[in-house]
Design a protein around this motif. Structure first.
Motif, PDB file in Angstrom:
ATOM      1  N   ASP A  43       0.836  -1.113  -0.109  1.00 25.55           N
ATOM      2  CA  ASP A  43       0.060   0.127  -0.003  1.00 25.55           C
ATOM      3  C   ASP A  43       0.879   1.214  -0.038  1.00 25.55           C
ATOM      4  O   ASP A  43       0.493   2.082  -0.729  1.00 25.55           O
ATOM      5  N   ILE A  44       2.070   1.162   0.774  1.00 25.85           N
ATOM      6  CA  ILE A  44       2.917   2.667   0.926  1.00 25.85           C
ATOM      7  C   ILE A  44       3.571   2.659  -0.632  1.00 25.85           C
ATOM      8  O   ILE A  44       3.202   3.958  -1.044  1.00 25.85           O
ATOM      9  N   SER A  45       3.786   1.737  -1.247  1.00 29.34           N
ATOM     10  CA  SER A  45       4.497   1.777  -2.628  1.00 29.34           C
ATOM     11  C   SER A  45       3.268   2.621  -3.466  1.00 29.34           C
ATOM     12  O   SER A  45       3.340   3.203  -4.288  1.00 29.34           O
ATOM     13  N   ALA A  46       1.963   1.637  -3.583  1.00 31.06           N
ATOM     14  CA  ALA A  46       0.998   2.177  -4.430  1.00 31.06           C
ATOM     15  C   ALA A  46       0.667   3.679  -4.228  1.00 31.06           C
ATOM     16  O   ALA A  46       0.406   4.183  -5.017  1.00 31.06           O
ATOM     17  N   TYR A  47       0.547   4.084  -2.960  1.00 28.89           N
ATOM     18  CA  TYR A  47       0.261   5.243  -2.515  1.00 28.89           C
ATOM     19  C   TYR A  47       1.366   6.450  -3.195  1.00 28.89           C
ATOM     20  O   TYR A  47       0.975   7.364  -3.907  1.00 28.89           O
ATOM     21  N   ILE A  48       2.537   5.904  -2.939  1.00 31.47           N
ATOM     22  CA  ILE A  48       3.870   6.858  -3.529  1.00 31.47           C
ATOM     23  C   ILE A  48       3.554   6.789  -5.076  1.00 31.47           C
ATOM     24  O   ILE A  48       3.971   7.932  -5.761  1.00 31.47           O
ATOM     25  N   ALA A  49       3.196   5.686  -5.602  1.00 32.71           N
ATOM     26  CA  ALA A  49       3.310   5.593  -7.188  1.00 32.71           C
ATOM     27  C   ALA A  49       2.196   6.766  -7.839  1.00 32.71           C
ATOM     28  O   ALA A  49       2.454   7.319  -8.558  1.00 32.71           O
ATOM     29  N   ILE A  50       1.025   6.774  -7.252  1.00 33.70           N
ATOM     30  CA  ILE A  50       0.031   7.517  -7.564  1.00 33.70           C
ATOM     31  C   ILE A  50       0.244   8.947  -7.163  1.00 33.70           C
ATOM     32  O   ILE A  50       0.151   9.900  -7.874  1.00 33.70           O
ATOM     33  N   ASP A  51       1.034   9.095  -6.104  1.00 29.66           N
ATOM     34  CA  ASP A  51       1.385  10.780  -6.033  1.00 29.66           C
ATOM     35  C   ASP A  51       2.514  11.023  -6.809  1.00 29.66           C
ATOM     36  O   ASP A  51       2.507  12.154  -7.420  1.00 29.66           O
ATOM     37  N   PHE A  52       3.398  10.144  -7.183  1.00 27.61           N
ATOM     38  CA  PHE A  52       4.337  10.494  -8.192  1.00 27.61           C
ATOM     39  C   PHE A  52       3.840  10.770  -9.575  1.00 27.61           C
ATOM     40  O   PHE A  52       4.134  11.627 -10.126  1.00 27.61           O
ATOM     41  N   LYS A  59      -9.342   6.106   2.018  1.00 34.37           N
ATOM     42  CA  LYS A  59      -8.898   5.390   3.498  1.00 34.37           C
ATOM     43  C   LYS A  59      -7.426   5.603   3.821  1.00 34.37           C
ATOM     44  O   LYS A  59      -7.231   5.506   5.001  1.00 34.37           O
ATOM     45  N   ILE A  60      -6.534   5.333   2.794  1.00 28.03           N
ATOM     46  CA  ILE A  60      -4.962   5.505   3.009  1.00 28.03           C
ATOM     47  C   ILE A  60      -4.737   7.001   3.708  1.00 28.03           C
ATOM     48  O   ILE A  60      -4.046   7.245   4.432  1.00 28.03           O
ATOM     49  N   LYS A  61      -5.423   7.936   3.090  1.00 27.55           N
ATOM     50  CA  LYS A  61      -5.070   9.315   3.409  1.00 27.55           C
ATOM     51  C   LYS A  61      -5.480   9.644   4.911  1.00 27.55           C
ATOM     52  O   LYS A  61      -4.990  10.612   5.604  1.00 27.55           O
ATOM     53  N   LEU A  62      -6.244   8.754   5.563  1.00 25.70           N
ATOM     54  CA  LEU A  62      -6.617   8.996   6.950  1.00 25.70           C
ATOM     55  C   LEU A  62      -5.705   8.711   7.772  1.00 25.70           C
ATOM     56  O   LEU A  62      -5.869   8.784   9.069  1.00 25.70           O
ATOM     57  N   ARG A  63      -4.746   7.645   7.343  1.00 22.98           N
ATOM     58  CA  ARG A  63      -3.745   7.166   8.255  1.00 22.98           C
ATOM     59  C   ARG A  63      -2.752   8.152   8.769  1.00 22.98           C
ATOM     60  O   ARG A  63      -2.314   9.267   7.883  1.00 22.98           O
ATOM     61  N   ASP A  64      -2.244   8.286   9.961  1.00 27.13           N
ATOM     62  CA  ASP A  64      -1.583   9.185  10.654  1.00 27.13           C
ATOM     63  C   ASP A  64      -0.048   9.335   9.887  1.00 27.13           C
ATOM     64  O   ASP A  64       0.539  10.402   9.864  1.00 27.13           O
TER      65      ASP A  64
END
Lengths: 209, 209
Positions: free
Chosen positions: A170-179, A200-205
């Motif tokens: 999930d961390i890599s996928a979030y970074i891929a989308i941000d990139f 959902k991911i954006k709610l994580r601290d």
């Protein structure tokens, strides 16, 4: 132990999110990539590869490569598990992590580095001078658009990218989308499962680490 | 448990060498990539990604990606360790494995796929049609020549690529060098440490798996 970091780059951010998820606090030092501090003598003595993130564990023992740094912390502090708990889970999460790198992070990086003025003769990371190839911008865009579909299909069948719980995939996928957003590509409303997962991911601290 | 394989491709071979090193015997089935059997319905039902190697553990549970398949076997049968024994070793081997993929296997693959007739509109692995970009042949060659220097420098200071013992990083490096020979690039005599290591690796029983 020191983590050499650069706030604005995608790869160091993967490590910072990983550490925040595990609630690990270590000394962080900034290496100014914009001023090419990473390829100056002082830093090359620490990491001859000239890359960040770089984890200096002790004198002469260091780890480059974001996923390898995460592996070190996962093995040292297994809870909460972000790389799987048993052989099948570990293999599945590693599979998804890799698929996301190859289908998401790499094409985004390739499009970006072959487009941005600042990378004119440094289109490939590393010490070799490589000219930009304009065709790679379009190729990257085509592949990113496919990546959005690919990850949306996965998330229509799985709560998280790697399986039932949050992981490094999930961390890599979030970074891929941000990139991808750096080259102005954003998943549209046709990617419903992907957008729900993003919310959902954006709610994580950890995510703004 | 079935391993879907293709004898002549570099990635499946990484898994076969890994299994031979661990002395693991499992059922292997050939998927004829030359006849595009991997993207026909029968195989896509097994692995929707259409890639080999693919490990089917049981119905509905499968692992793609060679390194993820190796991870499964490493976790299931830890001895002999091919991915490190403690957190530092595991991280260092993962670092080297990744560096070799990015600096060796990928550029070789890119040069090959952008050159070979058979990949005319399939220059990137996956279901998206991507035209060949001739500039990537030269870029791949430049990067491979740098890779030879890079790995030679490493092997002048370390007995094996990942450290003091044979590991998955050596398997990947061997495959990278073999893959480079497909585009007629071979390390010359100036790469003494690399050539010495190559001779040593070729003596292993596993290497022709």
């Amino acid at each position: 132990m020191i983590l050499y970091d650069y706030k604005r780059a995608p790869n160091p951010r993967r490590v910072r999110i990983f550490l925040a998820e595990k609630n690990i606090n270590i000394e962080i030092r900034n290496v100014d990539l914009m001023n090419q501090e990473n390829i100056k003598e002082d830093f090359l003595k620490i990491n001859p590869l000239g890359t960040v993130p770089f984890l200096q564990i002790e004198d002469g023992i260091g780890i480059a490569e974001s996923i390898a740094i995460c592996r070190y912390f996962e093995e040292k502090y297994p809870e909460p598990a972000l790389m799987g708990k048993d052989p099948i889970e570990k293999a599945q999460i590693e599979m998804w992590q890799r698929l996301i790198e190859f289908k998401g992070i790499f094409p985004a990086g390739e499009a970006f580095r072959n487009k941005a003025e600042g990378f004119k003769d440094r289109a490939v990371a590393g010490p070799v001078k490589i000219e930009q190839i304009p065709e790679l911008i379009e190729r990257g865009e085509i592949l990113i658009n496919y990546f959005f579909k690919f990850i949306n299909a996965r998330l229509s069948k799985s709560e998280y990218v790697g399986g039932k719980s949050f992981s490094i995939a999930d961390i890599s996928a979030y970074i891929a989308i941000d990139f991808a957003s750096w080259i102005k590509l954003v998943p549209d409303e046709s990617h419903g499962s992907l957008n729900e997962w993003l919310e959902k991911i954006k709610l994580r601290d950890s995510i703004n680490a």
